[in-house]
Each structure stands twice: as C-alpha cells, then as structure tokens.
Write an enzyme that holds these catalytic residues in place. Sequence first.
Site, short mmCIF file in Angstrom:
data_model
loop_
_atom_site.label_atom_id
_atom_site.label_comp_id
_atom_site.label_asym_id
_atom_site.label_seq_id
_atom_site.Cartn_x
_atom_site.Cartn_y
_atom_site.Cartn_z
N PHE A 65 -1.65 2.06 -0.80
CA PHE A 65 -1.91 0.83 -1.58
C PHE A 65 -3.42 0.72 -1.80
CE2 PHE A 65 -1.73 -3.48 -2.97
CZ PHE A 65 -0.41 -3.74 -3.29
N TRP A 108 0.93 -2.77 5.81
CA TRP A 108 2.04 -3.33 6.62
C TRP A 108 2.71 -2.25 7.46
CZ3 TRP A 108 3.95 -8.18 7.45
CH2 TRP A 108 5.24 -8.27 8.00
N GLU A 109 2.76 -1.04 6.94
CA GLU A 109 3.44 0.07 7.62
C GLU A 109 2.58 0.74 8.69
OE1 GLU A 109 3.84 -0.39 4.14
OE2 GLU A 109 5.85 -1.16 4.53
N VAL A 114 -6.75 -4.17 2.12
CA VAL A 114 -6.00 -5.36 1.73
C VAL A 114 -6.99 -6.26 0.97
CG1 VAL A 114 -4.47 -7.20 2.48
CG2 VAL A 114 -4.64 -5.13 3.83
N THR A 128 -1.95 -14.98 -4.01
CA THR A 128 -0.82 -15.44 -3.20
C THR A 128 -1.14 -15.25 -1.72
OG1 THR A 128 0.25 -13.29 -2.97
CG2 THR A 128 0.69 -14.51 -5.01
N HIS A 147 0.27 -13.47 0.27
CA HIS A 147 0.71 -12.15 0.72
C HIS A 147 -0.37 -11.46 1.55
CE1 HIS A 147 3.76 -9.07 0.33
NE2 HIS A 147 2.83 -8.17 0.12
N1 INI Z 1 -0.67 -3.32 1.15
C1 INI Z 1 -1.96 -2.98 1.31
O1 INI Z 1 -2.25 -1.99 2.01
N2 INI Z 1 -2.93 -3.71 0.71
C2 INI Z 1 -2.66 -4.82 -0.04
O2 INI Z 1 -3.62 -5.45 -0.57
C3 INI Z 1 -1.31 -5.21 -0.23
N3 INI Z 1 -0.99 -6.34 -1.01
O3 INI Z 1 -1.89 -7.09 -1.43
O4 INI Z 1 0.18 -6.61 -1.32
C4 INI Z 1 -0.30 -4.41 0.40
N4 INI Z 1 1.00 -4.72 0.25
C5 INI Z 1 2.06 -3.78 0.53
C6 INI Z 1 2.49 -3.80 1.98
O5 INI Z 1 1.51 -3.19 2.81
C7 INI Z 1 3.80 -3.04 2.18
O6 INI Z 1 3.62 -1.69 1.84
C8 INI Z 1 4.94 -3.62 1.32
O7 INI Z 1 5.03 -5.02 1.52
C9 INI Z 1 6.29 -2.96 1.69
O8 INI Z 1 6.61 -3.12 3.08
#
Ligand code: INI
Length: 161
Positions: free
Chosen positions: A27, A62-63, A85, A90, A92
Amino acid sequence: MSEHTNQSFDAEMQAGGFRFAVVASRFNSFVTEQLLSGALAALKQQGADMAQVDVVRIPGAWELPITVRALEHRKYDAIICLGAVIKGDTPHFDYVAGEASRGLSAESLRMGVPIAFGLLTTNTLEQATDRAGGKHGNKGFDSAMTAIEMVNLLRKLRAQA
Ligand code: INI
C-alpha cells in the site's frame, strides 16, 4: 551523576552473521519501495550476508503483525517492518496505524525479537516522501540500522554475565 559505573553496553553496528527479514507493505508502494531500498542499502553497508536477508511483501500495514507472527519459526535475529499510512478523510488511518503499531509492539515483546518499526504515519503524501529518500532521509534505512544495533546489543545483554 557518578562516573564510576559498572558495565557499559555499546552495540557494534555489524550485520554479518545475523538473519534478517524485511516485511514491506505494498500500500502506497511508491513510498514503501523507497523504504525497502533504504533498508537493504543499510544492511549491505553494514556487512550483512544478503543471502541471509529475506524480503516479504504484504498488502498493507494492517497485515504486518500477523506476518511477523508467521515468520516466528524461521528464527530471524531481527525483523524490519516497512509501510506507509497516510491520513485521509476517514478514520481508517487511525485503525490501520494504531493496530499495526500495537500488534508489532506486542509481537516483539512476546517473541523477544527486535522488530524495527519502519511504518511511516503521516498527514500528507509529501511528509511521507520526505522520509522515504527525500529531505528528511529514509526511514527504511534508519529502521535497518536500528535492527542492526539491537541484534548486537541483545546478543551482548543475553550473554552470560
Ligand atoms: N494500508 C497501508 O499500509 N497504508 C494506508 O494508508 C492504508 N489506508 O489508508 O487505507 C492501508 N490500508 C489497507 C490495510 O493495511 C489492509 O491492507 C486492508 O484493510 C485489508 O486488510
């Protein structure tokens, strides 16, 4: 403060002989690939045997914690976690950044393995690129240097007194 201290523990900064995993989130990959380059450059610069360095790419920050847990049986000396991130409109951001950092902290303490926290959490894209090879350096490079310092320090501290 007295200068007559007992032992002092200063870690060397040599990476040779240690096993490292680098976990990089995809991401915001334009940021995280720079972090990955920085981390690998630091390991190489400090003499890591690159055949002992594994790179794992994952979807997002998240992973990170579950990936670290899955790596446990591979017995790395340190794990370097990279991600970006970037705050959006939002909440999130708060969930992803908060849970990733909480999870990594918990796994590091549970496993007794240093996990370098190379997760950028920024308000803007510019703040992220500034820290991924831009004007504020490269957080991936810095995280790998921290991992190298910690593996050397922990080896010393854990050695028989
Ligand atoms: N993951 C990131 O590494 N950075 C981000 O900014 C981000 N945003 O903003 O949504 C992000 N979301 C994805 C998350 O890490 C998971 O991969 C997803 O939710 C599936 O589990």
